[in-house]
Design a protein around this motif. Structure first.
Motif, PDB file in Angstrom:
ATOM      1  N   VAL B 333       0.850  -1.204   0.000  1.00 43.44           N
ATOM      2  CA  VAL B 333       0.000   0.000   0.000  1.00 43.44           C
ATOM      3  C   VAL B 333       0.878   1.243   0.000  1.00 43.44           C
ATOM      4  O   VAL B 333       0.586   2.241  -0.659  1.00 43.44           O
ATOM      5  N   GLY B 334       1.998   1.162   0.743  1.00 49.78           N
ATOM      6  CA  GLY B 334       2.906   2.305   0.801  1.00 49.78           C
ATOM      7  C   GLY B 334       3.506   2.663  -0.550  1.00 49.78           C
ATOM      8  O   GLY B 334       3.870   3.817  -0.802  1.00 49.78           O
ATOM      9  N   LEU B 335       3.615   1.661  -1.430  1.00 50.66           N
ATOM     10  CA  LEU B 335       4.187   1.917  -2.759  1.00 50.66           C
ATOM     11  C   LEU B 335       3.181   2.566  -3.706  1.00 50.66           C
ATOM     12  O   LEU B 335       3.537   3.039  -4.779  1.00 50.66           O
ATOM     13  N   PRO B 340      -0.551   6.314 -11.454  1.00 52.11           N
ATOM     14  CA  PRO B 340      -0.602   4.891 -11.796  1.00 52.11           C
ATOM     15  C   PRO B 340       0.782   4.242 -11.744  1.00 52.11           C
ATOM     16  O   PRO B 340       1.767   4.806 -12.217  1.00 52.11           O
ATOM     17  N   ALA B 341       0.847   3.068 -11.128  1.00 52.26           N
ATOM     18  CA  ALA B 341       2.087   2.306 -11.027  1.00 52.26           C
ATOM     19  C   ALA B 341       1.879   0.934 -11.665  1.00 52.26           C
ATOM     20  O   ALA B 341       0.771   0.400 -11.664  1.00 52.26           O
ATOM     21  N   ALA B 342       2.961   0.377 -12.212  1.00 48.36           N
ATOM     22  CA  ALA B 342       2.866  -0.935 -12.851  1.00 48.36           C
ATOM     23  C   ALA B 342       2.883  -2.025 -11.790  1.00 48.36           C
ATOM     24  O   ALA B 342       3.656  -1.956 -10.831  1.00 48.36           O
ATOM     25  N   ILE B 343       2.018  -3.023 -11.993  1.00 49.86           N
ATOM     26  CA  ILE B 343       1.937  -4.113 -11.010  1.00 49.86           C
ATOM     27  C   ILE B 343       3.284  -4.836 -10.906  1.00 49.86           C
ATOM     28  O   ILE B 343       3.731  -5.193  -9.816  1.00 49.86           O
ATOM     29  N   ASP B 344       3.969  -4.994 -12.039  1.00 49.71           N
ATOM     30  CA  ASP B 344       5.293  -5.631 -12.031  1.00 49.71           C
ATOM     31  C   ASP B 344       6.259  -4.893 -11.108  1.00 49.71           C
ATOM     32  O   ASP B 344       7.065  -5.504 -10.399  1.00 49.71           O
ATOM     33  N   ASP B 345       6.181  -3.532 -11.159  1.00 47.38           N
ATOM     34  CA  ASP B 345       7.059  -2.739 -10.298  1.00 47.38           C
ATOM     35  C   ASP B 345       6.722  -2.946  -8.824  1.00 47.38           C
ATOM     36  O   ASP B 345       7.615  -2.985  -7.966  1.00 47.38           O
ATOM     37  N   LEU B 346       5.418  -3.077  -8.535  1.00 47.03           N
ATOM     38  CA  LEU B 346       5.012  -3.303  -7.140  1.00 47.03           C
ATOM     39  C   LEU B 346       5.599  -4.611  -6.625  1.00 47.03           C
ATOM     40  O   LEU B 346       6.073  -4.695  -5.493  1.00 47.03           O
ATOM     41  N   VAL B 347       5.579  -5.634  -7.480  1.00 47.78           N
ATOM     42  CA  VAL B 347       6.138  -6.929  -7.088  1.00 47.78           C
ATOM     43  C   VAL B 347       7.628  -6.769  -6.808  1.00 47.78           C
ATOM     44  O   VAL B 347       8.146  -7.192  -5.770  1.00 47.78           O
ATOM     45  N   ARG B 348       8.315  -6.102  -7.745  1.00 43.50           N
ATOM     46  CA  ARG B 348       9.764  -5.961  -7.623  1.00 43.50           C
ATOM     47  C   ARG B 348      10.129  -5.150  -6.376  1.00 43.50           C
ATOM     48  O   ARG B 348      10.990  -5.533  -5.583  1.00 43.50           O
ATOM     49  N   LEU B 349       9.449  -4.017  -6.200  1.00 38.99           N
ATOM     50  CA  LEU B 349       9.827  -3.100  -5.128  1.00 38.99           C
ATOM     51  C   LEU B 349       9.404  -3.604  -3.746  1.00 38.99           C
ATOM     52  O   LEU B 349      10.056  -3.319  -2.748  1.00 38.99           O
ATOM     53  N   GLY B 351       9.105  -6.845  -2.937  1.00 38.62           N
ATOM     54  CA  GLY B 351       9.739  -8.111  -2.605  1.00 38.62           C
ATOM     55  C   GLY B 351       8.730  -9.212  -2.272  1.00 38.62           C
ATOM     56  O   GLY B 351       9.104 -10.325  -1.911  1.00 38.62           O
ATOM     57  N   ALA B 352       7.430  -8.908  -2.421  1.00 39.05           N
ATOM     58  CA  ALA B 352       6.396  -9.906  -2.111  1.00 39.05           C
ATOM     59  C   ALA B 352       6.159 -10.801  -3.322  1.00 39.05           C
ATOM     60  O   ALA B 352       6.506 -10.453  -4.447  1.00 39.05           O
ATOM     61  N   LYS B 353       5.565 -11.975  -3.078  1.00 39.82           N
ATOM     62  CA  LYS B 353       5.216 -12.870  -4.173  1.00 39.82           C
ATOM     63  C   LYS B 353       4.166 -12.200  -5.068  1.00 39.82           C
ATOM     64  O   LYS B 353       3.285 -11.498  -4.564  1.00 39.82           O
ATOM     65  N   PRO B 354       4.196 -12.443  -6.370  1.00 45.50           N
ATOM     66  CA  PRO B 354       3.181 -11.847  -7.259  1.00 45.50           C
ATOM     67  C   PRO B 354       1.767 -12.144  -6.786  1.00 45.50           C
ATOM     68  O   PRO B 354       0.896 -11.264  -6.807  1.00 45.50           O
ATOM     69  N   ALA B 355       1.514 -13.373  -6.300  1.00 44.32           N
ATOM     70  CA  ALA B 355       0.160 -13.728  -5.870  1.00 44.32           C
ATOM     71  C   ALA B 355      -0.260 -12.903  -4.661  1.00 44.32           C
ATOM     72  O   ALA B 355      -1.435 -12.541  -4.508  1.00 44.32           O
ATOM     73  N   VAL B 356       0.725 -12.581  -3.818  1.00 47.11           N
ATOM     74  CA  VAL B 356       0.421 -11.768  -2.638  1.00 47.11           C
ATOM     75  C   VAL B 356       0.061 -10.348  -3.061  1.00 47.11           C
ATOM     76  O   VAL B 356      -0.901  -9.743  -2.576  1.00 47.11           O
ATOM     77  N   VAL B 357       0.841  -9.814  -4.006  1.00 46.01           N
ATOM     78  CA  VAL B 357       0.550  -8.460  -4.495  1.00 46.01           C
ATOM     79  C   VAL B 357      -0.845  -8.424  -5.095  1.00 46.01           C
ATOM     80  O   VAL B 357      -1.637  -7.510  -4.833  1.00 46.01           O
TER      81      VAL B 357
END
Lengths: 381, 381
Positions: B333-335, B340-349, B351-357
């Motif tokens: 949420v902090g990110l 608009p932000a890319a979901i891929d970037d959220l995963v990368r930044l 460090g959570a699993k894609p499914a968690v994001v």
């Protein structure tokens, strides 16, 4: 020895001016029967100059089998045309001279002499042609005029054919910035006559150009010939409105063949005046809704130097070497017929030297028995 | 486990029909607040079915931080909509079922349920959309009608939006051969009302389609959403007349994003109704002056089988593995922010699993705190 395909390089500051006497001979030669721009070039290449070519014409025609040899323009006629032209302020610029328009030299069949009235300098500015229907719509006329105006403001000279409709609108829109009218007839036979005033007005900052004799009355079939000069002078051609099979499409086709840019203005498919332009767009012409579309394509071209194509003609041979033997002449004529044939094929099939084939074709042409088509094709008439 | 990105293959004869109970749950889920087509897909993927997703909604919303959780459609409401729809002869086709239009399954955000009135079979014929200005010119209307007629004769179904002007002309031209009206609102709220007769008439050989609730009054912002269905159903979109920034250009853009062909009819540059279409042509749309131009492009496509893109989703994880830890949720949420932000970037930044994001995003969305944009972009609202 004049090699027009190399004139581009020469004309970039190295062009040589003809003497008055040479110019007179050039005019006589190009005004003689059966001699078009391509034959003119072949004759000059063959004989080393117009004076020698003029002397050789009767025997060439005889050997080519002329029943009634074509008329050779007299010295007096040429002198009279030069004098009358001078009285109109017309200047004759010869192919290879420094003032000859650079891009026009690059076409396949540049006129040996260009009769120019008005401002000669405009011909070596970046030029863009705007052409279109004679029976244009009000919207087409308005668009052509405004496009010409905007391209003029952007320092382009606007070339057109002085016709009714789109052509006249293109000239009117660019009259203050410089416009070039390319005539189908001679300078004393302005067509249509009601555009004589427009022509006079455009001479102040522009020019009128003709390759025809001063008093030549333009016929319908002179306009396609004239159209090659409209495109040949220009970086590109914008077709504003054009029905199917219209003259403007001939200009567009010639522009393509000459390696110039082709632009077209779109129109409603239900408007027959848009059939030609929409067709050009389908074939890949650049779509134009304003001057910016034209400039975006031409600006990069302007930066490039104009380089003439490498000369294709071999060095001239001594006259003895290119004198066709009687059987060679018969063999080459035997290969010709009413269907256009490629000159390369004639060389291959006859087994004769290329220079010999060219000589025989020249003789036939002077005799009025040969027709030249585009793409180095020839046929018997 | 429904994986819509794989439905294409299944629907080619292997599609499974939902039970009445499942269809009711699907309708409840898609009619609930904060649930669009993408969220619907994520929920079904996450929970394995609509019933389980419906049960999970309150806790998802709570964890996503909803102040006032969105309304969940009741069983009674959904049953009432199904019943009222049946009375109109409306059929609900679910994503993945054999009747669901093949090409529509390929888009990013296909509607889970499509309410179809009229002839269902037309939706799986080759379809072409014809759209354009509401305040069309007489020429534009005439052209659209005749183009629709000719494409209909060539066995294409014609899709449009039932609007005034070009849309209505497209439907009228193809009414005898089959045409599809895609509605911005529900089937009981035909817009514009004066086209109710046209709609009734086209149902005989065509269909009306909506993804909205039966009584949904279409608002201006519903039309761009509707436009994705017009292009999504079709092999391509022909824009007949369109001003700058018009809805038809949105449809053309969506068609491009969906990998469909874009066609445009040229017009006079001085006509503001041609600004959009001429602009599309400059961007590479195919120029259309008649049905043949459309058919020439579409015919080769028709021959190709429709292959769904390879599934991008990983196999589902056990619930324990995708349960976000408290600090993970906070980090994700902090990110996020209003940009608009890319979901891929959220995963990368994060460090959570894609499914968690994805789970956290789902919670935020259900809570009404997340907005999804095209291209896998998300922002906080």
């Amino acid at each position: 020895m004049l090699r027009p395909r190399q004139c581009g390089g020469r004309a970039l500051g190295e062009g040589v001016k003809l003497s008055d006497e040479q110019r007179l001979d050039w005019l006589r030669l190009i005004r003689s029967d059966n001699i078009g721009p391509r034959t003119f070039r072949d004759l000059i290449n063959h004989f080393g100059g117009a004076a020698a070519a003029l002397k050789a014409l009767p025997s060439l025609a005889r050997r080519g089998g002329a029943v009634r040899p074509g008329r050779i323009a007299t010295r007096e006629e040429a002198a009279a045309e030069l004098k009358a032209s001078r009285a109109h302020g017309i200047v004759f610029v010869a192919l290879g001279e420094p003032d000859y328009p650079l891009r026009l030299q690059m076409i396949d069949d540049p006129p040996p002499l260009l009769a120019v009235r008005g401002k000669l300098a405009i011909l070596n500015r970046p030029l863009i042609a705007i052409v279109g229907s004679r029976n244009a719509s009000a919207a087409g006329v308005k668009f052509a005029q405004s496009l010409a105006h905007d391209l003029g403001e952007a320092q382009y000279g606007v070339v057109s054919g002085l016709a009714r409709g789109i052509d006249a609108a293109a000239h009117r829109g660019s009259i203050a910035t410089g416009t070039v009218a390319v005539l189908g007839g001679g300078h004393e036979r302005i067509y249509p006559p009601e555009h004589a005033d427009l022509l006079e007005a455009l001479l102040a900052d522009g020019a009128a150009v003709s390759e025809m004799p001063l008093t030549w009355e333009p016929r319908a079939r002179d306009f396609p010939r004239r159209n090659r000069l409209i495109s040949g002078l220009s970086l590109g051609v914008v077709v504003v409105e054009a029905a199917r099979r219209s003259g403007s499409l001939i200009t567009a086709r010639l522009a393509g063949e000459q390696g110039r840019e082709v632009f077209a203005v779109p129109g409603n498919p239900l408007d027959p005046r848009a059939e030609g332009t929409n067709g050009l767009l389908k074939q890949g012409a650049t779509l134009v809704t304003g001057a910016a579309d034209v400039i975006a394509v031409l600006e990069p071209i302007l930066g490039r130097p104009i380089e003439p194509p490498p000369a294709r003609e071999p060095e001239p041979l001594a006259p003895a070497e290119i004198e066709p033997a009687a059987d060679e002449r018969a063999r080459i004529v035997g290969l010709l017929g009413p269907t256009p044939a490629a000159i390369d094929d004639l060389v291959r099939l006859s087994g004769a030297k290329p220079a010999v084939v060219r000589t025989v074709l020249l003789e036939l042409e002077i005799a009025g028995r040969l027709e030249r088509h585009g793409g180095s094709l020839v046929s018997l008439v």
